[in-house]
Design a protein around this motif. Structure first.
Motif, PDB file in Angstrom:
ATOM      1  N   GLN A  11       0.838  -1.190   0.000  1.00 13.87           N
ATOM      2  CA  GLN A  11       0.000   0.000   0.000  1.00 13.87           C
ATOM      3  C   GLN A  11       0.878   1.246   0.000  1.00 13.87           C
ATOM      4  O   GLN A  11       1.972   1.243   0.539  1.00 13.87           O
ATOM      5  CB  GLN A  11      -0.896   0.009   1.224  1.00 13.87           C
ATOM      6  CG  GLN A  11      -1.972  -1.045   1.170  1.00 13.87           C
ATOM      7  CD  GLN A  11      -2.897  -0.965   2.375  1.00 13.87           C
ATOM      8  OE1 GLN A  11      -2.608  -0.265   3.340  1.00 13.87           O
ATOM      9  NE2 GLN A  11      -3.989  -1.688   2.322  1.00 13.87           N
ATOM     10  N   GLY A  12       0.370   2.265  -0.601  1.00 14.42           N
ATOM     11  CA  GLY A  12       1.134   3.515  -0.631  1.00 14.42           C
ATOM     12  C   GLY A  12       1.264   4.022  -2.046  1.00 14.42           C
ATOM     13  O   GLY A  12       0.491   3.677  -2.938  1.00 14.42           O
ATOM     14  N   ARG A  13       2.282   4.830  -2.275  1.00 10.25           N
ATOM     15  CA  ARG A  13       2.450   5.481  -3.567  1.00 10.25           C
ATOM     16  C   ARG A  13       3.017   4.556  -4.626  1.00 10.25           C
ATOM     17  O   ARG A  13       3.022   4.884  -5.800  1.00 10.25           O
ATOM     18  CB  ARG A  13       3.351   6.697  -3.399  1.00 10.25           C
ATOM     19  CG  ARG A  13       2.686   7.752  -2.552  1.00 10.25           C
ATOM     20  CD  ARG A  13       3.576   8.929  -2.370  1.00 10.25           C
ATOM     21  NE  ARG A  13       4.006   9.463  -3.652  1.00 10.25           N
ATOM     22  CZ  ARG A  13       4.975  10.313  -3.811  1.00 10.25           C
ATOM     23  NH1 ARG A  13       5.661  10.737  -2.767  1.00 10.25           N
ATOM     24  NH2 ARG A  13       5.293  10.765  -4.996  1.00 10.25           N
ATOM     25  N   THR A  72      14.197   5.928  -4.295  1.00  9.49           N
ATOM     26  CA  THR A  72      14.460   6.222  -2.883  1.00  9.49           C
ATOM     27  C   THR A  72      15.803   6.913  -2.668  1.00  9.49           C
ATOM     28  O   THR A  72      16.146   7.275  -1.556  1.00  9.49           O
ATOM     29  CB  THR A  72      14.444   4.928  -2.045  1.00  9.49           C
ATOM     30  OG1 THR A  72      15.398   4.009  -2.583  1.00  9.49           O
ATOM     31  CG2 THR A  72      13.055   4.313  -2.049  1.00  9.49           C
ATOM     32  N   ARG A 125       8.918   3.990  -6.230  1.00  7.98           N
ATOM     33  CA  ARG A 125       9.496   5.342  -6.347  1.00  7.98           C
ATOM     34  C   ARG A 125      11.011   5.231  -6.171  1.00  7.98           C
ATOM     35  O   ARG A 125      11.529   4.291  -5.586  1.00  7.98           O
ATOM     36  CB  ARG A 125       8.958   6.279  -5.252  1.00  7.98           C
ATOM     37  CG  ARG A 125       7.467   6.464  -5.276  1.00  7.98           C
ATOM     38  CD  ARG A 125       7.075   7.404  -6.452  1.00  7.98           C
ATOM     39  NE  ARG A 125       5.671   7.739  -6.379  1.00  7.98           N
ATOM     40  CZ  ARG A 125       4.730   7.151  -7.074  1.00  7.98           C
ATOM     41  NH1 ARG A 125       5.016   6.172  -7.884  1.00  7.98           N
ATOM     42  NH2 ARG A 125       3.473   7.551  -7.001  1.00  7.98           N
TER      43      ARG A 125
END
Length: 164
Positions: free
Chosen positions: A155-157, A162, A160
């Motif tokens: 869950q989350g964006r 980092t 990405r």
């Protein structure tokens, strides 16, 4: 059979239980007759008529609870009749799980078109295959990996960079 073969402990226990629980003792080697039902031995009695293979198979599938799986497999086989020849050329049913029919389409455009036809297809399925237990249809586009669903989704964006 020799008489001494019935002198084992297990056969004595068996004979004793038969005496206690209502069985009568019979001589070794003699068969026991089955009780007759009314009309069972009469040549033209009730229930003695031969039955067709269709009747026998229908009663067997009902007894064993195979109606739903057979209806589901028949639905998958007859997908071209349900969806139409041109539509079936660009889509194929993958499987049925928990009342949801999953259909894979050749492109996202075909998946969108079939989503618009969902009500009509559901009506045809409910009329032709009521025992299949189909509650809804899910149309997928071509095999494209998705990061939104699956066993390793987070869950989350999402994915990405980092390192900043």
């Amino acid at each position: 059979m020799p008489e001494d073969s019935y002198d084992t402990e297990s056969s004595r226990v068996y004979e004793r239980f038969k005496e206690i629980f209502g069985g009568r003792k019979r001589a070794p080697g003699r068969r026991r007759r089955r009780g007759r039902d009314d009309g069972a031995s009469v040549p033209f009695g009730k229930g003695r008529d031969p039955k067709g293979i269709d009747d026998v198979m229908n009663s067997l599938t009902t007894q064993l609870g195979w109606e739903s799986p057979l209806a589901q497999s028949e639905l998958i086989v007859k997908w071209a009749q349900i969806a139409g020849e041109s539509t079936a050329a660009h889509s194929e049913p993958i499987g049925i799980e928990a009342g949801v029919l999953t259909v894979r389409c050749d492109s996202t455009a075909w998946a969108t078109q079939l989503r618009l036809m969902r009500v009509d297809i559901m009506n045809r399925i409910s009329v032709s295959f009521p025992d299949a237990g189909i509650e809804s249809i899910r149309f997928q586009g071509p095999n494209v990996p998705s990061f939104k669903r699956g066993p390793r989704s987070v869950q989350g964006r999402g994915v990405r960079d980092t390192y900043g």
